[in-house]
Enzyme design. Structure first.
Site, mmCIF file in Angstrom:
data_model
loop_
_atom_site.group_PDB
_atom_site.id
_atom_site.type_symbol
_atom_site.label_atom_id
_atom_site.label_comp_id
_atom_site.label_asym_id
_atom_site.label_seq_id
_atom_site.Cartn_x
_atom_site.Cartn_y
_atom_site.Cartn_z
ATOM 1 C CB CYS A 138 -0.913 -0.037 1.223
ATOM 2 S SG CYS A 138 -1.898 1.443 1.473
ATOM 3 C CB CYS A 141 -0.417 2.386 4.070
ATOM 4 S SG CYS A 141 -2.012 1.789 3.518
ATOM 5 C CG ASP A 142 3.360 1.184 4.410
ATOM 6 O OD1 ASP A 142 2.933 1.701 5.455
ATOM 7 O OD2 ASP A 142 3.172 0.000 4.118
HETATM 8 C C1 LIG Z 1 0.802 -4.354 5.562
HETATM 9 C C2 LIG Z 1 -0.383 -3.401 5.557
HETATM 10 C C3 LIG Z 1 -0.210 -2.115 6.017
HETATM 11 C C4 LIG Z 1 -1.296 -1.247 6.040
HETATM 12 N N1 LIG Z 1 -1.098 0.010 6.522
HETATM 13 C C5 LIG Z 1 -2.165 0.846 6.589
HETATM 14 C C6 LIG Z 1 -1.994 2.175 7.115
HETATM 15 O O1 LIG Z 1 -0.887 2.572 7.505
HETATM 16 N N2 LIG Z 1 -3.090 2.953 7.170
HETATM 17 C C7 LIG Z 1 -4.332 2.563 6.726
HETATM 18 O O2 LIG Z 1 -5.292 3.322 6.821
HETATM 19 N N3 LIG Z 1 -4.499 1.329 6.212
HETATM 20 C C8 LIG Z 1 -3.459 0.469 6.132
HETATM 21 N N4 LIG Z 1 -3.622 -0.774 5.588
HETATM 22 C C9 LIG Z 1 -4.956 -1.130 5.063
HETATM 23 C C10 LIG Z 1 -5.889 -1.526 6.204
HETATM 24 O O3 LIG Z 1 -5.252 -2.473 7.022
HETATM 25 C C11 LIG Z 1 -7.187 -2.085 5.635
HETATM 26 O O4 LIG Z 1 -7.787 -1.139 4.782
HETATM 27 C C12 LIG Z 1 -8.170 -2.423 6.762
HETATM 28 O O5 LIG Z 1 -7.587 -3.321 7.665
HETATM 29 C C13 LIG Z 1 -9.452 -3.028 6.211
HETATM 30 O O6 LIG Z 1 -10.252 -3.354 7.299
HETATM 31 P P1 LIG Z 1 -11.419 -4.432 7.221
HETATM 32 O O7 LIG Z 1 -11.997 -4.479 8.592
HETATM 33 O O8 LIG Z 1 -12.303 -4.154 6.085
HETATM 34 O O9 LIG Z 1 -10.721 -5.833 6.881
HETATM 35 P P2 LIG Z 1 -9.474 -6.614 7.465
HETATM 36 O O10 LIG Z 1 -8.569 -5.763 8.244
HETATM 37 O O11 LIG Z 1 -8.944 -7.334 6.274
HETATM 38 O O12 LIG Z 1 -10.144 -7.670 8.468
HETATM 39 C C14 LIG Z 1 -10.894 -8.751 7.979
HETATM 40 C C15 LIG Z 1 -11.413 -9.575 9.131
HETATM 41 O O13 LIG Z 1 -12.352 -10.536 8.616
HETATM 42 C C16 LIG Z 1 -12.109 -11.794 9.217
HETATM 43 N N5 LIG Z 1 -12.617 -12.848 8.345
HETATM 44 C C17 LIG Z 1 -12.336 -13.112 7.046
HETATM 45 N N6 LIG Z 1 -13.027 -14.199 6.632
HETATM 46 C C18 LIG Z 1 -13.753 -14.625 7.684
HETATM 47 C C19 LIG Z 1 -14.666 -15.706 7.907
HETATM 48 N N7 LIG Z 1 -14.989 -16.599 6.959
HETATM 49 N N8 LIG Z 1 -15.218 -15.829 9.130
HETATM 50 C C20 LIG Z 1 -14.929 -14.955 10.128
HETATM 51 N N9 LIG Z 1 -14.085 -13.912 9.984
HETATM 52 C C21 LIG Z 1 -13.506 -13.770 8.773
HETATM 53 C C22 LIG Z 1 -10.606 -11.843 9.438
HETATM 54 O O14 LIG Z 1 -10.306 -12.802 10.448
HETATM 55 C C23 LIG Z 1 -10.343 -10.398 9.870
HETATM 56 O O15 LIG Z 1 -10.570 -10.278 11.254
HETATM 57 C C24 LIG Z 1 -2.576 -1.662 5.561
HETATM 58 C C25 LIG Z 1 -2.729 -2.965 5.086
HETATM 59 C C26 LIG Z 1 -1.654 -3.836 5.084
HETATM 60 C C27 LIG Z 1 -1.840 -5.243 4.561
#
Ligand SMILES: Cc1cc2nc3c(=O)[nH]c(=O)nc-3n(C[C@H](O)[C@H](O)[C@H](O)COP(=O)(O)OP(=O)(O)OC[C@H]3O[C@@H](n4cnc5c(N)ncnc54)[C@H](O)[C@@H]3O)c2cc1C
Length: 347
Positions: A138, A141-142
């Site tokens: 990303c 992000c970084d």
């Molecule tokens: C390395 C990295 C660095 C990042 N740095 C930043 C940053 O600095 N700033 C920023 O704003 N964003 C950053 N991001 C992006 C940010 O992390 C994501 O946009 C955000 O986490 C999305 O949130 P979410 O809740 O939609 O999904 P996710 O964080 O992907 O969480 C998904 C959840 O769903 C659960 N899940 C999936 N399938 C199932 C299932 N079948 N049953 C039950 N649970 C399930 C998983 O266990 C998890 O808990 C970064 C991403 C990465 C990979």
């Protein structure tokens, strides 16, 4: 505590990342007694990063795992309950909805899906080990961490070229590594990248290894030209993998409307987060191919909880029933002000 057995609730939230946890905070504070099935990857994508510098409210960088564990703590405080297992199946045709995990069966009057997404990766051990330590997926992000540094972007689509162009704001040199001799990206993106003096190209080239040389952070990369077989070691400070994202939506295939990339399509009914099935809402990265940020995921989690609350209370997620009186009172206020204006004008 992990809930087990047969359970019933007004709302189940699937996912324990920023979207699911924010939905849980709002749903819990609305006394909906949410059950959060957070999955085996509890905390989500932020658990695999280090400094987060762009989440509002933190003057100093906050560690990704700390940020999500505080969100979870906040949801717990208001009464959210958690199951740290994946959802294995959902019956969307039954009312209430019926969900199964390894050790529980849950009946839910409404569902909030927040299962997130994952960046596609190259599949190297070094890449997994160094994620958050110079390997990133990303640039938004970084990118800021790479002022005056050298970075590699891996990929050949629009996203890779866009990430590369964005990174030239910070980095001194950005090299795009692509396994073919032509790009999949649109012509305009390619021309823009070619016109940017900071961007170099390594075509017909694959990444063999990402190197830390014992330092625990990225310091170089081993490349291989697929046509000549020649290997080359280069110094670099960061490697951005930009070969696409995959939403975690397999469970919903054939049950909800998905776009061609597999993202859940929302706004299907009366609210921004509603899906094709009444009473089912989606938020966060699983329905967002564009922004993919913690703050946008959290914001849509809030929206999904409010939409679910409206659905449970009024049988529709639309807030129009609330807007009516508010609009009326505004127009009443408008009339009074208008009348006052007229009354005052002669003075
Ligand atoms: C390395 C990295 C660095 C990042 N740095 C930043 C940053 O600095 N700033 C920023 O704003 N964003 C950053 N991001 C992006 C940010 O992390 C994501 O946009 C955000 O986490 C999305 O949130 P979410 O809740 O939609 O999904 P996710 O964080 O992907 O969480 C998904 C959840 O769903 C659960 N899940 C999936 N399938 C199932 C299932 N079948 N049953 C039950 N649970 C399930 C998983 O266990 C998890 O808990 C970064 C991403 C990465 C990979």
């Amino acid at each position: 505590m992990n809930l087990t057995g047969s359970l019933k609730t007004k709302v189940v939230i699937i996912g324990g990342g920023p979207a699911g946890l924010t939905a849980a905070i709002y749903a819990a504070r609305a006394l909906l007694e949410p059950i959060v099935i957070e999955g085996y990857f509890a905390g989500g994508q932020l658990t695999i990063t280090t400094d987060v510098e762009n989440y509002p409210g933190f003057a100093q960088p906050v560690q990704g795992p700390k940020l999500v564990s505080d969100m979870r703590e906040q949801a717990l405080r208001y009464g959210a309950r958690f199951i740290t297992q994946d959802v294995d199946s959902i019956d969307f045709s039954s009312r209430p909805f019926l969900l199964k995990t390894e050790s529980s069966t849950i009946e839910a009057q409404s569902l909030i899906i927040a299962t997130g997404a994952k960046a596609k990766m190259l599949g190297l051990d070094s890449e997994t080990r160094l994620i958050g330590r110079g390997v990133s997926t990303c640039a938004t992000c970084d990118g800021f961490f790479y002022k005056n540094k050298k970075v590699i972007v891996v990929g050949g689509g629009d996203a890779a070229l866009e990430e590369a162009s964005f990174l030239t704001r910070f980095a001194d040199q950005v090299t795009i590594v692509h396994r073919r001799d032509t790009f999949r990206a649109s012509k305009i993106m390619v021309s823009r990248a070619q016109a940017n003096a900071k961007i170099k190209f390594a075509m017909d080239t694959v990444v063999e290894e990402i190197l830390d040389r014992g330092q625990g952070v990225v310091s170089g990369i081993m490349l291989k030209n697929v046509k000549t077989g020649v290997q080359e070691e280069r110094d670099c400070d960061g490697v951005f993998i930009a070969i696409g994202h995959e939403p975690n939506s397999k469970l919903f295939d054939g049950k909800l409307d998905l776009d061609p990339q597999g993202y859940i399509m929302t706004s299907a009914m009366d609210a921004k987060t509603s899906t094709a099935v009444e009473g089912v809402f989606a938020c966060g990265d699983v329905q967002d191919p564009i922004y993919r940020q913690a703050v946008t995921a959290a914001a849509s989690g809030c929206m999904a909880a409010i939409d679910a609350q409206h659905y449970l209370e009024y049988g529709s997620a639309s807030s129009s029933s609330k807007r009516g009186p508010a609009t009326e009172s505004k127009s009443l206020l408008g009339s009074i002000l208008g009348w006052l204006g007229k009354w005052r004008s002669p003075l």
